[in-house]
Design an enzyme around this catalytic site. Structure first.
Site, short mmCIF file in Angstrom:
data_model
loop_
_atom_site.label_atom_id
_atom_site.label_comp_id
_atom_site.label_asym_id
_atom_site.label_seq_id
_atom_site.Cartn_x
_atom_site.Cartn_y
_atom_site.Cartn_z
N GLY A 262 97.03 57.37 33.94
CA GLY A 262 96.86 57.23 32.49
C GLY A 262 96.68 58.59 31.86
O GLY A 262 96.31 59.55 32.55
N GLN B 137 93.78 64.50 25.59
CA GLN B 137 93.74 65.28 26.84
C GLN B 137 94.77 66.41 26.85
O GLN B 137 94.69 67.31 27.69
CB GLN B 137 93.94 64.37 28.05
CG GLN B 137 92.78 63.40 28.27
CD GLN B 137 92.99 62.53 29.49
OE1 GLN B 137 93.69 61.53 29.41
NE2 GLN B 137 92.42 62.90 30.62
N CYS C 254 89.05 61.06 36.24
CA CYS C 254 89.66 61.47 34.97
C CYS C 254 90.33 62.82 35.18
O CYS C 254 89.73 63.72 35.78
CB CYS C 254 88.58 61.58 33.89
SG CYS C 254 89.22 62.03 32.27
N LEU C 255 91.54 62.95 34.66
CA LEU C 255 92.27 64.21 34.82
C LEU C 255 91.57 65.35 34.08
O LEU C 255 91.81 66.52 34.39
CB LEU C 255 93.71 64.05 34.30
CG LEU C 255 94.58 63.09 35.13
CD1 LEU C 255 95.91 62.84 34.42
CD2 LEU C 255 94.80 63.63 36.54
N HIS D 7 89.34 52.95 29.61
CA HIS D 7 89.10 54.38 29.85
C HIS D 7 89.90 55.22 28.83
O HIS D 7 89.36 56.17 28.25
CB HIS D 7 89.51 54.70 31.30
CG HIS D 7 89.47 56.14 31.69
ND1 HIS D 7 88.59 56.63 32.65
CD2 HIS D 7 90.19 57.22 31.29
CE1 HIS D 7 88.79 57.92 32.80
NE2 HIS D 7 89.75 58.31 31.99
N GLU D 8 91.16 54.85 28.61
CA GLU D 8 92.01 55.64 27.69
C GLU D 8 91.57 55.44 26.24
O GLU D 8 91.56 56.39 25.45
CB GLU D 8 93.49 55.25 27.84
CG GLU D 8 94.07 55.41 29.24
CD GLU D 8 93.81 56.76 29.87
OE1 GLU D 8 93.57 57.74 29.15
OE2 GLU D 8 93.83 56.81 31.11
N HIS E 36 88.83 57.67 25.41
CA HIS E 36 89.27 59.05 25.12
C HIS E 36 89.61 59.19 23.63
O HIS E 36 89.27 60.21 23.01
CB HIS E 36 90.52 59.40 25.92
CG HIS E 36 90.25 59.95 27.29
ND1 HIS E 36 89.54 61.10 27.51
CD2 HIS E 36 90.64 59.52 28.52
CE1 HIS E 36 89.50 61.35 28.82
NE2 HIS E 36 90.15 60.40 29.46
#
Ligand code: GNR
Ligand code: NI
Length: 172
Positions: free
Chosen positions: A46, A51, A94-95, A136-137, A140
């Protein structure tokens, strides 16, 4: 398509609230393609626009199993319209917080309304990994990170570690 750089904590951009997208045009579709390329290259399942430093309400996902065909999904102006009382726990990463994983509890099922890459309104009910990733997204897009669900002790420890790394690499 262009691969973009992924922003890492403690960059304050990750705490910004993203703005709704007024029209789903070619520019937005190009952004979605860049986000998918960036996500696949990472690799991740994702990626939210903030991000890569773009403060718009869009995220991409692909939760297909490794041996299955690619299944890129694009969510524009997503909204949770229903969530289950039932919770489930998933070990999240998480990236923007590389190589850190912790269990997070969230509603097990969600119904989400969004625009697809053609600007068409869609509504889906998601469970399992898809549900976790969507939540999660969406967090963000509201400036929220999965470490916000952990104890202050754990969160402070992670923030401190990444602040040190950023200082050493001259990013702060
Ligand atoms: O690649 C990712 N894996 C992942 C695993 C468990 C729960 C959520 C995620 S999303 C993450 C990519 C990312 O940081 N998206 O914002
Ligand atoms: Ni993330």
């Amino acid at each position: 398509m262009t691969k973009r750089d992924i922003i890492i904590i403690p960059d304050p951009v990750l705490r910004e609230v993203c703005e709704p997208i007024a029209t789903v045009d070619n520019e937005i579709r190009a952004l979605a393609d860049d986000m998918l390329e960036t996500m696949y290259a990472a690799p991740g399942i994702g990626l939210a626009a903030s991000q890569i430093g773009v403060l718009k309400r869009i995220f991409v996902l692909d939760v297909a199993k490794e041996d299955a065909p690619k299944d890129p999904m694009v969510f524009i102006n997503p909204e949770v319209v229903w969530e289950s009382e039932d919770k489930s726990v998933y070990q999240e990463g998480c990236l923007s917080i590389p190589e850190y994983y912790e269990d997070v509890e969230r509603p097990a099922l969600v119904r989400v309304k969004f625009l697809d890459r053609d600007g068409e309104e869609q509504e889906i009910e998601a469970g399992g990994l898809l549900s976790t990733c969507i939540q999660h997204e969406l967090d963000h897009l509201n400036g929220k990170l999965f470490i916000d669900y952990l104890s202050k002790l754990k969160r402070d420890r992670v923030m401190k570690k990444f602040t040190k790394v950023a200082k050493h690499s001259g990013k702060i």
